[in-house]
Write a protein that holds these residues in place. Sequence first.
Motif, mmCIF file in Angstrom:
data_model
loop_
_atom_site.group_PDB
_atom_site.id
_atom_site.type_symbol
_atom_site.label_atom_id
_atom_site.label_comp_id
_atom_site.label_asym_id
_atom_site.label_seq_id
_atom_site.Cartn_x
_atom_site.Cartn_y
_atom_site.Cartn_z
ATOM 1 N N VAL A 284 -2.804 -0.721 8.109
ATOM 2 C CA VAL A 284 -3.480 -0.295 6.521
ATOM 3 C C VAL A 284 -4.667 0.663 6.966
ATOM 4 N N LEU A 285 -5.412 0.370 7.762
ATOM 5 C CA LEU A 285 -6.713 1.170 7.816
ATOM 6 C C LEU A 285 -6.293 2.644 8.459
ATOM 7 N N ASP A 286 -5.439 2.676 9.538
ATOM 8 C CA ASP A 286 -4.827 3.930 9.988
ATOM 9 C C ASP A 286 -4.088 4.762 8.829
ATOM 10 N N LEU A 287 -3.353 4.240 7.850
ATOM 11 C CA LEU A 287 -2.603 5.055 6.743
ATOM 12 C C LEU A 287 -3.931 5.504 5.823
ATOM 13 N N LEU A 288 -4.890 4.450 5.411
ATOM 14 C CA LEU A 288 -5.826 5.108 4.535
ATOM 15 C C LEU A 288 -6.774 6.332 5.011
ATOM 16 N N ARG A 289 -6.925 6.113 6.298
ATOM 17 C CA ARG A 289 -7.917 7.403 7.025
ATOM 18 C C ARG A 289 -7.055 8.632 6.842
ATOM 19 N N GLU A 290 -5.706 8.490 6.574
ATOM 20 C CA GLU A 290 -5.024 9.778 6.642
ATOM 21 C C GLU A 290 -5.310 10.419 5.475
ATOM 22 N N VAL B 58 -1.074 8.733 -7.993
ATOM 23 C CA VAL B 58 -1.779 8.650 -6.916
ATOM 24 C C VAL B 58 -1.985 9.671 -6.029
ATOM 25 N N VAL B 59 -0.796 10.320 -5.937
ATOM 26 C CA VAL B 59 -0.620 11.538 -5.108
ATOM 27 C C VAL B 59 -1.652 12.545 -5.862
ATOM 28 N N ALA B 60 -1.408 12.819 -7.012
ATOM 29 C CA ALA B 60 -2.262 13.791 -7.703
ATOM 30 C C ALA B 60 -3.779 13.616 -8.071
ATOM 31 N N ALA B 61 -4.296 12.219 -7.926
ATOM 32 C CA ALA B 61 -5.448 12.005 -8.166
ATOM 33 C C ALA B 61 -6.502 12.735 -7.529
ATOM 34 N N GLY C 207 -6.800 -5.604 -10.564
ATOM 35 C CA GLY C 207 -5.454 -6.525 -9.715
ATOM 36 C C GLY C 207 -5.856 -6.260 -8.250
ATOM 37 N N SER C 208 -4.720 -6.782 -7.548
ATOM 38 C CA SER C 208 -4.540 -6.759 -6.236
ATOM 39 C C SER C 208 -3.460 -5.978 -5.858
ATOM 40 N N VAL C 209 -3.439 -5.055 -4.737
ATOM 41 C CA VAL C 209 -2.513 -4.297 -4.314
ATOM 42 C C VAL C 209 -1.456 -5.290 -3.592
ATOM 43 N N GLY C 210 -1.973 -6.261 -2.487
ATOM 44 C CA GLY C 210 -1.311 -6.956 -1.736
ATOM 45 C C GLY C 210 -1.306 -8.289 -1.734
ATOM 46 N N MET C 211 -1.923 -8.939 -2.707
ATOM 47 C CA MET C 211 -1.872 -10.274 -2.851
ATOM 48 C C MET C 211 -2.128 -10.605 -4.350
ATOM 49 N N PRO C 212 -1.066 -10.172 -5.242
ATOM 50 C CA PRO C 212 -1.353 -10.347 -6.573
ATOM 51 C C PRO C 212 -1.210 -11.798 -6.922
ATOM 52 N N TYR C 213 -1.809 -12.152 -8.076
ATOM 53 C CA TYR C 213 -1.875 -13.515 -8.656
ATOM 54 C C TYR C 213 -1.307 -13.424 -10.001
ATOM 55 N N GLY C 214 -0.306 -14.183 -10.290
ATOM 56 C CA GLY C 214 0.143 -14.042 -11.839
ATOM 57 C C GLY C 214 1.425 -13.336 -11.903
ATOM 58 N N ARG C 215 1.708 -12.241 -11.205
ATOM 59 C CA ARG C 215 2.982 -11.820 -11.264
ATOM 60 C C ARG C 215 3.103 -10.493 -10.093
ATOM 61 N N LEU D 85 0.994 -1.310 0.119
ATOM 62 C CA LEU D 85 0.079 0.123 0.027
ATOM 63 C C LEU D 85 0.903 1.082 0.025
ATOM 64 N N GLU D 86 1.914 1.113 0.764
ATOM 65 C CA GLU D 86 2.943 2.385 0.812
ATOM 66 C C GLU D 86 3.294 2.676 -0.719
#
Length: 269
Positions: free
Chosen positions: A65-71, A44-47, A194-202, A35-36
């Motif tokens: 993770v929840l604490d960071l996202l709430r920021e 993402v910063v500019a979105a 796709g997945s940030v933390g648990m990607p399948y495939g690559r 996530l970081e």
Amino acid sequence: MSEECGEESGGSEEYGEEYGKVAVLSDIHGVLPALEAVLAEPEVVAADRIVLTGDITAGPQPAEVLDLLRELGDRALWLGGNADRELVEYRRGERTEIPDPIGVFAARALRAEQVDLLAALPATLTLRVRGLGQVLFCHATPRDDEEIVLVDSRPDRWAEVLDGVPPGVGTVVCGHTHMPYARLAQGRLIVNPGSVGMPYGRPGAHWCLLGPGVDLRASAYDIPAAVARLTAECAYPDIAAWADCYLRARVTDTEASAVFGPGDGRVGP
């Protein structure tokens, strides 16, 4: 979490303003280093908005993770996924087990107010995105938080799961299966970041950027260091094996598709 989110889970939110750039993060699964890496991306910063399409917490560092996202404040728009719902149900005594082995650990790691936050997340939301028009965001499908659709799901399956989506919605963004794709189905553009933390495939932290088109992204980060960090910081008994498997994407896309395939009603490969 945005104050615009509803108080009851399972609802839908709609936002009238048009946004130029929207970053979509799905299936973070409590992996803080991944996530970081995504949140540090300049786009993402500019979105204008960051949409979180569920399964945020079921993993090794859910509270962090929840604490960071709430920021992120009101820039972030949150949806719940099936794994988030399972953690809430476990903490509230509505179930005694969770299918994902790390789920019970993650549920117990959440603070009470974080459980309440997850319980209040809507199931879908709709935004206007420049170049794409009305975009509907969900976790698995617009009608269900654990239903399976894949990039090669048959046309009648897509017709089934998209039934009831308002005609003005031209793009549907979903997650759940941890494999990125973009395809047309029933005249709509379907996007899975796709997945940030648990990607399948690559390996990599997968996400996407919307507006005016669709840009599937994978943020590179130091995976050996992240595996070592999770192993040192997380008390889950099997964390070393868990981190090695999922951060290194040892589950191939072929293996994942074989497991998911029966869930979309197909017969054979």
